[in-house]
Design an enzyme around this catalytic site. Structure first.
Site, PDB file in Angstrom:
ATOM      1  N   ALA B  66       0.847  -1.192   0.000  1.00 36.33           N
ATOM      2  CA  ALA B  66       0.000   0.000   0.000  1.00 36.33           C
ATOM      3  C   ALA B  66       0.879   1.237   0.000  1.00 36.33           C
ATOM      4  CB  ALA B  66      -0.900  -0.008   1.224  1.00 36.33           C
ATOM      5  N   GLY B 109      -0.590  -4.911   0.964  1.00 32.58           N
ATOM      6  CA  GLY B 109      -1.838  -4.787   0.213  1.00 32.58           C
ATOM      7  C   GLY B 109      -1.755  -5.520  -1.120  1.00 32.58           C
ATOM      8  N   GLU B 112      -2.553  -8.993  -0.327  1.00 27.73           N
ATOM      9  CA  GLU B 112      -3.997  -9.136  -0.080  1.00 27.73           C
ATOM     10  C   GLU B 112      -4.782  -9.120  -1.387  1.00 27.73           C
ATOM     11  OE1 GLU B 112      -3.802  -5.959   2.872  1.00 27.73           O
ATOM     12  OE2 GLU B 112      -4.815  -7.290   4.282  1.00 27.73           O
ATOM     13  N   GLU B 132       3.474  -5.429   7.362  1.00 20.07           N
ATOM     14  CA  GLU B 132       2.746  -4.435   8.162  1.00 20.07           C
ATOM     15  C   GLU B 132       3.237  -4.334   9.597  1.00 20.07           C
ATOM     16  OE1 GLU B 132       1.454  -6.450   5.964  1.00 20.07           O
ATOM     17  OE2 GLU B 132      -0.180  -5.486   4.856  1.00 20.07           O
TER      18      GLU B 132
END
Lengths: 257, 258
Positions: B66, B109, B112, B132
């Site tokens: 991200a 991300g 994911e 993360e």
């Protein structure tokens, strides 16, 4: 940029010279990292189509510099943090790597030479799997590569006895690609490397990749991978050039792509 | 469709392509980019030309995660009000199969997003990771849930807590990717696979995907009931009639999608 090695590129060949001659080019953690970086740079550079690793002065590399050992690190950590990443970088490099063994290659210096694709050996050079002489095991991929090059029995012999192997003995057991006289050293080294640098570099990388893969796969799996490899080779410009040159009965001019 | 800023899309031979297109940022995902991905998937889902969706990244990596700059100053209230993860929920509602073709970095991300696909084909140089925890946070777009459902609690917890990189071989071993291919052939092999799926009768493909996904959440009994209903529904399709007729007549079926 580099302090423990020198690095230059000439006629498609990257020359990586271990440069601590007063210490017989022994490894320090800085040298591990600089070799790793130089190999990564060579691998990513379009200009480089062959790599030579050699030593400045009278030795190729005498292994770990025992005075550089960090007291806070155990030997497992030393390998995981310094040698492992360097050996991985060499193993993942798809360009041909030549160890130009100008003098003694001992301990991890021997391992470094074994990890290369070719070993051009000076007549005055020698190898010694010295680890056992101080109560350690051969490291930095040594046993992995050595047993593949010389077979199980000879690998054990060299590792358990820890005795010196001369250049001619190295040639005899398959460690040395070629033994070169002191007078012819510079010229033959250059010629060997530049010849490699003019070959179809992508195909060379694929040959290295799939030969290594073969050790970890069943025949059925390997044949599938091989088909992928040949598909990739068939897409290169060098393949088109190779076929054209063959048909036109001329020498192929490969560009490495 | 609105002008796309962060992705590229196209349709060819029944395949709807989505290319993440921030190669200089290694396809780091920002909110607008996720919105574009989801909106494009939904448009493909309704487009009769598209049989299967293929998601990949332009440049070196699939997606390195991200966009951290975008969220560095977030607070719980604005996160609740922005409700950005609602976009991610919409990916699960896409009915057509989504194939992810991943390579190099598949982090955070990006990981994911990959786990939101129905199939994953990975280049041999692929590395997956949830970093993360090293930033003092955790996956928020399904990472802790989807990975755990795929590989079980032990490995999921280990990987998410350690932020360790998982290579393609390990990923295949634990079953969260379908196939490893040489990096040079990632698109060729992925398109080949997509074409195979695109040739299957689309209604059956749709109901199979829906039924398999139910198995993840429902009890076995409820899942079996659900499967049965979908099985019955397919007998209302033309492709069922054609498929069985062709089998009896010993010829290849010609599916129309009806």
């Amino acid at each position: 940029m580099y302090e423990t090695i020198t690095y230059r590129v000439e006629n498609g060949v990257a020359w990586l010279t271990l440069n601590r001659p007063d210490k017989l080019n022994a490894f320090t953690s800085q040298m591990n990292k600089e070799i790793q970086k130089a190999i990564k740079t060579s691998a990513g550079s379009d200009e480089v189509r062959a790599i030579i690793i050699t030593g400045e002065g009278r030795a190729f590399c005498s292994g770990q510099d025992l005075s550089d050992l960090d007291d806070s690190m155990n030997l497992g950590q030393l390998l995981r943090e310094n040698y492992g990443p360097m050996m991985q970088q060499i193993a993942s490099c798809e360009k041909p790597i030549i160890a130009a063994v100008n003098g003694v290659a001992a301990g991890a210096g021997f391992s470094l030479a074994l990890a290369c694709d070719f070993r051009l050996v000076s007549e005055k050079a020698s190898f010694i799997n010295a680890f056992v002489n101080i109560g350690l095991i051969p490291d930095s991929g040594n046993l992995y590569y050595l047993s593949r090059i010389v077979g199980h029995a000879k690998a054990l012999e060299l590792s358990l006895l820890g005795e010196k192997v001369t250049a001619s003995e190295a040639k005899h057991i398959g460690i040395a690609t070629k033994v070169i006289s002191v007078e012819a050293w510079d010229e033959e080294l250059k010629a060997f490397a530049e010849n490699l640098a003019n070959k179809p570099t992508k195909a060379i990388g694929l040959i290295k990749r799939y030969l290594e893969a073969s050790y970890h796969l069943s025949l059925e799996e390997y044949l599938k991978e091989e088909a992928e490899g040949q598909r990739i080779a068939g897409l290169t410009m060098d393949y088109a050039e190779g076929v054209a040159a063959f048909t036109e009965k001329r020498k192929a001019q490969f560009i490495g792509k | 469709m609105n002008a796309l800023q962060f992705i590229e899309t196209s349709i060819e031979d029944g395949i709807g392509y989505i290319f993440l297109n921030r190669p200089k940022q290694l396809n780091a995902l920002n909110r607008k980019m996720v919105r574009e991905i989801v909106t494009s998937m939904e448009a493909f889902d309704l487009d009769p030309q598209v049989k299967v969706i293929l998601l990949t990244g332009n440049g070196k990596a699939f997606s390195a995660g991200a966009d951290i700059d975008e969220m560095a100053n977030d607070n719980p209230i604005n996160l609740e009000l922005t409700n950005q993860f609602a976009d991610w929920d919409r990916i699960s509602l896409v009915k057509k199969p989504v194939i992810g073709a991943v390579k190099s970095f598949v982090f955070g991300g990006g990981f994911e997003l990959a786990l939101s696909c129905d199939f994953l084909i990975a280049a041999s140089d692929t590395q997956f990771s949830f970093p993360e925890v090293t930033l003092g946070v955790m996956p928020g777009a399904g990472g802790t849930q989807r990975l755990t459902k795929l590989v079980g609690k032990m490995k999921a917890l280990e990987w998410i807590l350690s932020a360790e990189r998982i290579n393609a071989k390990t990923a295949l071993q634990y079953g969260f990717i379908n196939k490893i291919v040489a990096p040079e052939l990632l698109m060729e092999e992925s398109v080949d696979f997509a074409r195979k799926i695109a040739k299957q009768p689309p209604l059956a493909v749709r109901l199979i995907k829906e039924s398999v996904n139910k198995a993840v959440d429902l009890s076995l009994y409820e899942g079996m009931q659900f499967e049965r209903k979908n099985f019955y529904i397919l007998f209302a399709s033309e492709d069922q009639k054609e498929g069985m007729k062709a089998f009896i007549e010993k010829r290849k079926p010609k599916f129309t999608g009806g």
